[in-house]
Scaffold this motif. Sequence first.
Motif, mmCIF file in Angstrom:
data_model
loop_
_atom_site.group_PDB
_atom_site.id
_atom_site.type_symbol
_atom_site.label_atom_id
_atom_site.label_comp_id
_atom_site.label_asym_id
_atom_site.label_seq_id
_atom_site.Cartn_x
_atom_site.Cartn_y
_atom_site.Cartn_z
ATOM 1 N N ASP A 365 1.078 -1.232 0.392
ATOM 2 C CA ASP A 365 0.056 -0.004 0.043
ATOM 3 C C ASP A 365 0.856 1.330 0.170
ATOM 4 N N GLU A 366 2.267 1.540 0.533
ATOM 5 C CA GLU A 366 2.999 2.154 0.440
ATOM 6 C C GLU A 366 3.974 2.198 -0.748
ATOM 7 N N ASP A 459 1.837 -7.088 -4.997
ATOM 8 C CA ASP A 459 1.332 -6.040 -5.961
ATOM 9 C C ASP A 459 0.836 -6.175 -7.592
ATOM 10 N N THR A 462 1.350 -3.081 -8.824
ATOM 11 C CA THR A 462 2.503 -2.004 -8.812
ATOM 12 C C THR A 462 3.459 -1.780 -10.313
#
Length: 525
Positions: A365-366, A459, A462
């Motif tokens: 998420d970051e 992910d 990305t």
Amino acid sequence: MKRFWAQRDTDSDRIGQSPPPPGRTSEDHAPANEHTRLLPNRVDSTPYLSPDDPAVSPYNLWTVRAVRWVTVAFTCLTFVWWVLMIVSNFITPPGLHVRGSPFFAFAYASIALLTLIVSLLFFSVPSRLARILSIVNAVVLLVDAVVILVVPGLRHAEIWAGVASAIWAALMAIWFVTADRTVQWGKAEEERRLTGRPESRRTVVEWVEIMLSTIVLTVMALVIVLMTLTLTLRAIDSGLAPPGDRYWVDGDRYQIHLYCFGNKTDAAGTKVTTVLLEGGEDTVENGLWQFADNAVRNGSVRRFCFADRPGMAWSDSAPSPFSASMASDALSETLSRAGEEGPWVLASAGIGSLYSRVFSSRHGDEVRGILMIDPLHEDFLLRTGAPGRGFILWFRGVISPCGFDRILGALVSGRRAVDRVWGRSSYQSGTTIFAKLQESLVADSLTKRDVVSSRAIQDKDTPLVVISSGQQIRRDRDWEDKQRDLSHLTTNLQRWDIVDDAPHRVWDTVGGREIIEKRLKELVR
């Protein structure tokens, strides 16, 4: 008449007493001790033995025998410590973690053990020159222990294990002198008592033993002096302040160095995307740091951070074993303690891309983007973890306390502290060698498992950029295939660039730096 009865009384007192045997006196009936003859004369006609008689030995004295048994006990105790030190080069025993290089503590333990072995091998042949050499060794070793205790950086790195090893080595050198002097005294004592005078002659075997002990102790003295010079360089290097801060991690067992440059927010108060750099085979400071500074000045990126992996540059060594997932945990804890929250664009090179991939899978998420510069594929970890490479690293680590290359670099080539901490000579550092050894030991097992698992949970949305070295691709066809495979790490590949004339360190060429900066700007903006 009176004289007759007096003589008669004297004779009557002697009735029932057996006369002493020939060649013996009444003193021979007294209990034997260190100052009386323990063995009877072998020739009744002479009161002394031949100097070559085996009975003429310092071992006749219980003091000499006790010193020998104490030396054996010290040798056994030192051997146990030496085994623990050699094990700590591969797997850190509980309580024996050294934040610097474990090879220094191992070197001191080896010196202590070798001193005791020499003492036992040549125990019955005392030598004045050997005692002088051992006194010199003891003094220099005590100086080393004082330097470690006085210099805060060395005291932090070596902690109690390194200090104890240095002090113990000095004590064993002092014990060598004590034992040798005791044997010298016992030898003269027994020769004076059993032969009538101390023997000044030596046999050929004794001269050979003296020569061997002198050679070994001389080599040890040279090694100890080299270690002292290397320790002096380490003390100088510890005064080089890091550009950022160091943070305790893993239950305050060791510290990780983190450096960030740039504002966290823009003029509107919005968080800016930070480029998180991960070095490859070298430290981030050795090339990528300067590149990132230029990128900020050029306006391509607004902010960047980097943390040195354990054992590299200003970061402490971590306990072994140490895999990619453990490195990711240490990095995450460091960023958290520093108050760094992202968002991130991960820029990594070489083997550092493996660590970035594990970090990305855990902080999806970051992470706003991934840029990999000639990354190492997990299938090539077999080369990194090859037994031959691991043995070479271990051997380099064992001799690293002597600091041949570091001392010559400082005296001849004018190498400075920055060169030894993170520059062109950093690969000679014992902590860097240990970090490479740790990496090699788990490369094809724990680290490969971590990287394979991270790929499964990465992910897939990305943004991804891969920049490859043209020289590497032309040199190794498998390298090209693996670079292509890494370009499918996510389904959102932005670019796969091949810089024709660039080496593995792509940023060393002008074209490579331009491509990297351009792709970073696209990912950040």
